[in-house]
Design an enzyme around this catalytic site. Sequence first.
Site, PDB file in Angstrom:
ATOM      1  N   GLU A  48     -12.146  -3.065 -44.873  1.00 48.55           N
ATOM      2  CA  GLU A  48     -11.998  -4.491 -44.589  1.00 48.55           C
ATOM      3  C   GLU A  48     -12.599  -5.345 -45.700  1.00 48.55           C
ATOM      4  OE1 GLU A  48     -13.284  -5.432 -40.615  1.00 48.55           O
ATOM      5  OE2 GLU A  48     -11.913  -3.987 -39.720  1.00 48.55           O
ATOM      6  N   LYS A  60      -8.047  -8.533 -29.247  1.00 44.39           N
ATOM      7  CA  LYS A  60      -7.117  -8.074 -30.283  1.00 44.39           C
ATOM      8  C   LYS A  60      -5.725  -8.010 -29.661  1.00 44.39           C
ATOM      9  CE  LYS A  60     -10.349  -4.927 -32.685  1.00 44.39           C
ATOM     10  NZ  LYS A  60     -10.881  -3.545 -32.663  1.00 44.39           N
TER      11      LYS A  60
END
Length: 436
Positions: A206, A338
């Site tokens: 990330e 999410k």
Amino acid sequence: MTDARIARLHGRRVWDSRGRPTVEVEVHLVDGAVGRAIAPAGASTGLGEALDLRDGGTRFGGFDVHRAVGSVNAEIAPALVDLDTTDQETVDRLLVDLDGTPDRSRLGGNAIVATSMAVLHATAASAGVPLWQHLAGGRPVRIPLPEIQIFGGGAHADRRVDVQDFMVVCPAARSFSEALDWTAEIYRAAGALMRKAGKAQGVADEGGFWPAFGANEEALETLALAIESAGFAPATQVGISLDVAASQFGNGGRYALALDHRILDTTALVDMLGGWMEDYPILSVEDPVGEDDHEGMLEFTRRYGHRCQVVGDDYLVTNAKRVEAAAAGGAANAVLVKPNQAGTVTEAFQALRAGKDAGFGTIVSARSGETEDVTIAHLSVGWDAGQLKVGSFTRSERMAKWNEVLRIEESLGESAEFSGWSAFPFTATQASTPKP
Ligand code: PGA
Ligand code: ZN
């Protein structure tokens, strides 16, 4: 004239930030409005998540998505054509029914979530308003507090350290834009510390620095030092947020910290995290214990929930029923949202609303495999989530989201309200302040 019926939609195969194929869906409405969205992909996934449909075999490590793209073009498109998109719930229910499995494994969670989000974009485009505004429907919103990764570990860094995300939050910043300014300085300071220690070895999935540490706690020490050397007051201005992602290194109440050469039971893990909270300015902890460790989640929340955000990610898998049960039982006080974990936009919203109804913190979140798609930036504002977790402060699949929120904040001008401390399910005065 607006006519929000679907004229045509199609799926295409594009690539994500890990260089893996993923599904993009493009929706065209009768009135000419267009919506487009791309499915993200997790690496440290929870057991109860909607499942992506992958081709298997050896090509691209089995990650190809021809079957999922085929689902969109062969089954979803014919079923959705002519449908009015103004009611997202109806569209999403149709997608869920068409799939017919509890885990979306027939058509693929990737095919379904990309369709659901693309339809949402098309509806907003048809209405002629930005997506966040379409979602807000005139209700007041706050610009979210960003949770930004400085070191990436766990499944996102070949398990170089056990803990997955070492992040910062800047609740004392006056705006989203200022929170990003502060984070940029901390990211720079962390990089300088890594270089000085001879530990600058690149970045994780990330975009956070590669965690070349000798112990999990060394990452915490370095992060606390980076916050201070960038000139910020720990805990009162800038705090640490951890995603332990404990399911990745333990289950059944037995946790193996490879880097620390320790095997811990639930209480020992909770004690260790509690010790870290005494010594470092930690304001939020995600998945402190494994997704199957209900007792551990209860114990952690009971001990630290009054002064720390306790986030369920794998533990709650963006599922409204699980959020309700956790709230009723006293496990966790915040939910990570999410969209692709839930499967559709509607189900993700239901999980968020269940969290809000319970007084939980709510955090809209990206996945470790991402793209230029900025849907979650709009969800976080339009749903007034209060928090947004996207990954690090480098790499454009991450920066695209931060930059989109900057644009939204600017468009709101003087009326923009930054969530800051109000994002957390505890008050600033209760926040953990480390021992001097
Ligand atoms: P994932 O990780 O996207 O790889 O599942 C993100 C998280 O655990 O928050
Ligand atoms: Zn997580």
